[in-house]
Design an enzyme around this catalytic site. Sequence first.
Site, PDB file in Angstrom:
ATOM      1  N   CYS A   1       0.965  -1.179   0.187  1.00  0.00           N
ATOM      2  CA  CYS A   1       0.385  -0.285  -0.106  1.00  0.00           C
ATOM      3  C   CYS A   1       1.096   1.368  -0.052  1.00  0.00           C
ATOM      4  O   CYS A   1       1.806   1.909   1.119  1.00  0.00           O
ATOM      5  CB  CYS A   1      -0.556  -0.165   0.935  1.00  0.00           C
TER       6      CYS A   1
ATOM      7  N   CYS B   1      -3.304   6.974  -4.297  1.00  0.00           N
ATOM      8  CA  CYS B   1      -2.694   6.200  -4.660  1.00  0.00           C
ATOM      9  C   CYS B   1      -1.368   5.957  -4.967  1.00  0.00           C
ATOM     10  O   CYS B   1      -1.198   5.495  -6.364  1.00  0.00           O
ATOM     11  CB  CYS B   1      -4.047   5.478  -5.540  1.00  0.00           C
TER      12      CYS B   1
END
Length: 353
Positions: free
Chosen positions: A91, A254
């Site tokens: 992530c 992101c």
Amino acid sequence: MRSSRVFHAVDSHTEGMPTRVITGGVGVVPGATMSDRRRYFIEHLDHIRKFLMNEPRGHAAMSGAILQPPTRPDADHGVLYIETSGCLPMCGHGTIGVATVLVETGMVEVTEPVTTIRLDTPAGLVVAQVRVTDGVATSVVLRNVPSFVLGLDRTVRVEPWGDIPYDLAYGGNFYAIVQLGKLGIPFARTEKRRILDAGLAIMAAVNDQARPVHPLNPEINGCHHVYLAAPGSDARHSRHAMVIHPGMFDRSPCGTGTSARMAQLHARGELALDTDFDNESFIGTHFTGRLVEEGVLGVLGVPDEPGQGAPRGPEEPRGLTAVIPTIEGRAWITGTAQYHYDPDDPFPEGFEL
């Protein structure tokens, strides 16, 4: 106050997306590698993820990271990534949050102007360079795992739109990259319900018709993210809405999605190495990405220490081009907390609504 278990956390957000960094209460998850620990956590400890991420302690777009001792000698900390969708291999926004928390809480030795933190993740070694001024983390440059394209100009059948063209790329997670204009939906937050529904429908169709599997690690599989690029997006500046399983938008630009997007643009001959790429989120926040190295998947980014790289074997896709991305962004600490488990709590694993 009754509690049979307590979890210690430092909450943060990275360009709008939360990262709840769990600093204590979980213990060391069994496993020889972080990939092994991820597998064990999914099979035996997923109730912890649900407890911390779901309502009423979290929310539908909650994300977090659990600090662990590293499993490899060249890393400073290990990290397991959790969110409402599950336990991720990697992530990007979470890593920026973790690095910021480690610096600003004094959990690592801080040097100015740059503190380097090497993180052991289920997807591989990730290096975070934290820019520090007067003890404050002003930004983080993340060197990500090798990213690559599995397919360009694919199509997937999605009703009611018919055949939807998409590219499939990997940046720590798999991404279906779709031009939003092909769906006839304006790029506007007032259209968020239609955009979300379309992204989830595309995601389900990709997994049903051509589920992706990482060529070197089959435990990394499935598409849980759809990058819906706004009209006018290009290799200099791309705006997008990122739809994430089971039904939320990424508030940040992101990090792994930025990596996948750059790998896709590079494969199309649109983004050269050492060139800045501005990736803008659905809420208008930004990451700056760069591709700093190109090579062959399975070789690129594998360190010299034996047994410390990605799994390799006869299935290695020789000739598949990969790139090393960097992503720069910023995180802010929003609070500290202790989360208590009361045995009489009617929602020991939270709930989804």
